[in-house]
Scaffold this active site. Structure first.
Site, PDB file in Angstrom:
ATOM      1  N   SER A 106      56.183 -17.248  45.451  1.00 12.25           N
ATOM      2  CA  SER A 106      55.433 -17.949  44.405  1.00 12.25           C
ATOM      3  C   SER A 106      56.029 -19.321  44.096  1.00 12.25           C
ATOM      4  O   SER A 106      57.240 -19.522  44.186  1.00 12.25           O
ATOM      5  CB  SER A 106      55.458 -17.095  43.124  1.00 12.25           C
ATOM      6  N   TYR A 130      50.681 -23.911  43.513  1.00 10.40           N
ATOM      7  CA  TYR A 130      49.739 -24.358  42.488  1.00 10.40           C
ATOM      8  C   TYR A 130      49.675 -25.868  42.620  1.00 10.40           C
ATOM      9  O   TYR A 130      50.688 -26.548  42.454  1.00 10.40           O
ATOM     10  CB  TYR A 130      50.232 -23.990  41.088  1.00 10.40           C
ATOM     11  N   THR A 156      46.608 -21.249  45.512  1.00 13.67           N
ATOM     12  CA  THR A 156      45.921 -20.387  44.550  1.00 13.67           C
ATOM     13  C   THR A 156      44.886 -21.219  43.799  1.00 13.67           C
ATOM     14  O   THR A 156      45.222 -22.215  43.160  1.00 13.67           O
ATOM     15  CB  THR A 156      46.940 -19.763  43.579  1.00 13.67           C
ATOM     16  N   LYS A 199      43.716 -18.695  48.089  1.00 12.39           N
ATOM     17  CA  LYS A 199      43.850 -17.404  47.406  1.00 12.39           C
ATOM     18  C   LYS A 199      43.051 -17.417  46.108  1.00 12.39           C
ATOM     19  O   LYS A 199      43.234 -18.325  45.279  1.00 12.39           O
ATOM     20  CB  LYS A 199      45.328 -17.138  47.095  1.00 12.39           C
ATOM     21  N   HIS A 223      43.407 -12.318  41.156  1.00  8.92           N
ATOM     22  CA  HIS A 223      44.704 -12.530  40.516  1.00  8.92           C
ATOM     23  C   HIS A 223      45.185 -11.256  39.808  1.00  8.92           C
ATOM     24  O   HIS A 223      45.844 -11.314  38.763  1.00  8.92           O
ATOM     25  CB  HIS A 223      44.617 -13.699  39.522  1.00  8.92           C
TER      26      HIS A 223
HETATM   27  C1  LIG Z   1      53.598 -10.478  37.209  1.00  4.47           C
HETATM   28  C2  LIG Z   1      52.648 -11.189  38.109  1.00  4.47           C
HETATM   29  C3  LIG Z   1      52.888 -12.511  38.447  1.00  4.47           C
HETATM   30  C4  LIG Z   1      52.024 -13.188  39.300  1.00  4.47           C
HETATM   31  N1  LIG Z   1      52.318 -14.458  39.667  1.00  4.47           N
HETATM   32  C5  LIG Z   1      51.528 -15.096  40.557  1.00  4.47           C
HETATM   33  C6  LIG Z   1      51.865 -16.396  41.018  1.00  4.47           C
HETATM   34  O1  LIG Z   1      52.878 -16.965  40.645  1.00  4.47           O
HETATM   35  N2  LIG Z   1      51.013 -16.982  41.880  1.00  4.47           N
HETATM   36  C7  LIG Z   1      49.876 -16.373  42.334  1.00  4.47           C
HETATM   37  O2  LIG Z   1      49.135 -16.953  43.121  1.00  4.47           O
HETATM   38  N3  LIG Z   1      49.540 -15.131  41.931  1.00  4.47           N
HETATM   39  C8  LIG Z   1      50.336 -14.476  41.076  1.00  4.47           C
HETATM   40  N4  LIG Z   1      50.027 -13.203  40.693  1.00  4.47           N
HETATM   41  C9  LIG Z   1      48.850 -12.516  41.278  1.00  4.47           C
HETATM   42  C10 LIG Z   1      49.246 -11.765  42.559  1.00  4.47           C
HETATM   43  O3  LIG Z   1      49.518 -12.660  43.601  1.00  4.47           O
HETATM   44  C11 LIG Z   1      48.130 -10.847  43.067  1.00  4.47           C
HETATM   45  O4  LIG Z   1      46.910 -11.565  43.136  1.00  4.47           O
HETATM   46  C12 LIG Z   1      47.921  -9.599  42.220  1.00  4.47           C
HETATM   47  O5  LIG Z   1      49.123  -9.160  41.619  1.00  4.47           O
HETATM   48  C13 LIG Z   1      47.358  -8.495  43.114  1.00  4.47           C
HETATM   49  O6  LIG Z   1      47.049  -7.369  42.372  1.00  4.47           O
HETATM   50  P1  LIG Z   1      48.003  -6.061  42.260  1.00  4.47           P
HETATM   51  O7  LIG Z   1      49.086  -6.434  41.310  1.00  4.47           O
HETATM   52  O8  LIG Z   1      47.056  -5.041  41.737  1.00  4.47           O
HETATM   53  O9  LIG Z   1      48.510  -5.728  43.651  1.00  4.47           O
HETATM   54  C14 LIG Z   1      50.885 -12.521  39.820  1.00  4.47           C
HETATM   55  C15 LIG Z   1      50.645 -11.187  39.474  1.00  4.47           C
HETATM   56  C16 LIG Z   1      51.528 -10.518  38.638  1.00  4.47           C
HETATM   57  C17 LIG Z   1      51.245  -9.067  38.322  1.00  4.47           C
END
Ligand SMILES: Cc1cc2nc3c(=O)[nH]c(=O)nc-3n(C[C@H](O)[C@H](O)[C@H](O)COP(=O)(O)O)c2cc1C
Length: 346
Positions: A106, A130, A156, A199, A223
């Site tokens: 990330s 981002y 993203t 994404k 997300h």
């Molecule tokens: C705690 C947390 C932090 C996240 N941070 C980012 C991030 O920094 N960048 C991003 O593109 N997606 C982020 N996401 C989304 C994840 O990449 C992903 O789309 C999502 O967690 C997938 O669903 P799942 O948790 O059910 O597997 C984050 C998700 C969570 C739960």
């Protein structure tokens, strides 16, 4: 109690993390409809097993953007791994390298990119970006990740503004106040030689635009239900996106993957690979590298079992439109040469 499935890790993490960290990880936006639907939607899809086949040798390997991975199960970008384990992303990178899968780091990693790379120099890693309104900052960051050996740029697109995460507001957590991306226009492919993956795509319109602009891949994602609530579950948006790209780019999926059957369903509906978010953080919270390794092992073993029991010995023939057939009567939702799915959620 032994931890034998991903939800066991979830329960363990809930018990051991502070309330604000747990809420930050687990939270969705608004009423959390989409977060919950991400997992529930998988359970409405039924598998059609084929038993009269030789399944003595199952091969889970596949490729993403030309790189081989041990199974189509990789790590989605999530922020601030140090909230759950002291060595944070360095630990995640080690576990991903040991498992021979891809780890998307990330923008909001809590370890430096140099340290993450040094921790697992041989691992396959992509970088999630981002887009910053300042073109120069994007350029510097992209040059840095290129020089550090990241193999793709994951942009993203679903965060022009942070969604309304009630828990974080209650807990006064404001870790990600400045997630920019009001303007994607400034990012041109000429800025990098890395493949670009978008994404957060959920519709055919955006998928077609992405293909038109020569991206190399799409991650169908909402997300994890953390941006706009009441959009479709990722698995329900997948078919529309796969149909729209017509096999021109690889399509991946994240959101709600918790079992090997979920992986099979995503592949059968056209995903080349899935990415896992929260379960990796649950693994980290439970014994760091060992925990992440265990989460990945469980998912891979379950996937192996699901492939065997559905009569599929190879992860690659699941690919894209080859496996998508016409929905039909009697609840038949999708059918392809390798796998068919019975669905109740037409
Ligand atoms: C705690 C947390 C932090 C996240 N941070 C980012 C991030 O920094 N960048 C991003 O593109 N997606 C982020 N996401 C989304 C994840 O990449 C992903 O789309 C999502 O967690 C997938 O669903 P799942 O948790 O059910 O597997 C984050 C998700 C969570 C739960």
């Amino acid at each position: 109690m032994p931890l034998v499935c991903l939800t066991d890790f979830q329960a363990y993490a809930r018990e051991h993390l502070s309330k604000s960290t747990w809420d930050f990880i687990e939270g969705g936006v608004d009423d959390c409809c989409t977060r919950d639907e991400n997992t529930a939607a998988f359970k409405k899809i039924r598998l059609r097993p084929r038993y009269l086949k030789d399944v003595s040798k199952v091969d889970m390997r596949t490729t993403i953007q030309g790189a081989e991975i041990s199974a189509p199960i990789c790590i989605a970008p999530t922020a601030f791994h140090r909230l759950t384990w002291p060595d944070g992303e360095m630990t995640t990178a080690r576990a991903a390298q040991a498992a021979s899968i891809c780890y998307i780091t990330s923008t909001y990693a809590s370890c430096s990119l140099e340290d993450i790379v040094a921790a697992a120099p041989g691992g396959l890693r992509w970088f999630q970006l981002y887009v910053h309104p300042n073109r120069q900052i994007n350029k510097q960051l992209i040059q840095k990740v290129e020089s550090l050996g990241f193999k793709a740029l994951v942009i993203t697109v679903d965060v022009p503004k942070i969604g309304n995460r009630r828990h974080d507001i209650t807990n006064q957590v404001n870790l990600m106040q400045n997630l920019w991306l009001k303007d994607l226009g400034s990012l041109e492919t000429s800025m990098t030689r890395l493949p670009i993956i978008l994404k957060g795509i959920l519709t055919k319109e955006d998928a077609e635009l992405a293909v038109k602009h020569n991206v190399h891949g799409i991650i169908v994602s909402n997300h994890g239900g953390r941006q706009l609530d009441e959009v479709p579950a990722s698995i329900d948006a997948l078919t529309e996106v796969v149909a729209a790209v017509k096999g021109k780019v690889e399509v991946y999926l994240d959101g709600g993957i918790r079992t090997g059957n979920d992986v099979v369903k995503a592949l059968a509906l056209g995903a080349k690979c899935v990415f896992v978010g929260r379960p990796i953080l649950w693994g980290l919270a439970c014994k760091g590298e060992h925990g992440v390794t265990k989460v990945l092992d469980i998912l891979k073993n379950e996937f192996h079992t699901s492939m065997t029991l559905t009569g599929n010995i190879n992860a690659s023939p699941f690919q894209l439109s080859r496996l998508i057939g016409k929905g039909g009567g009697s609840g038949l939702r999708h059918q392809g040469p390798g796998l068919s799915i019975w669905g109740q959620c037409l």
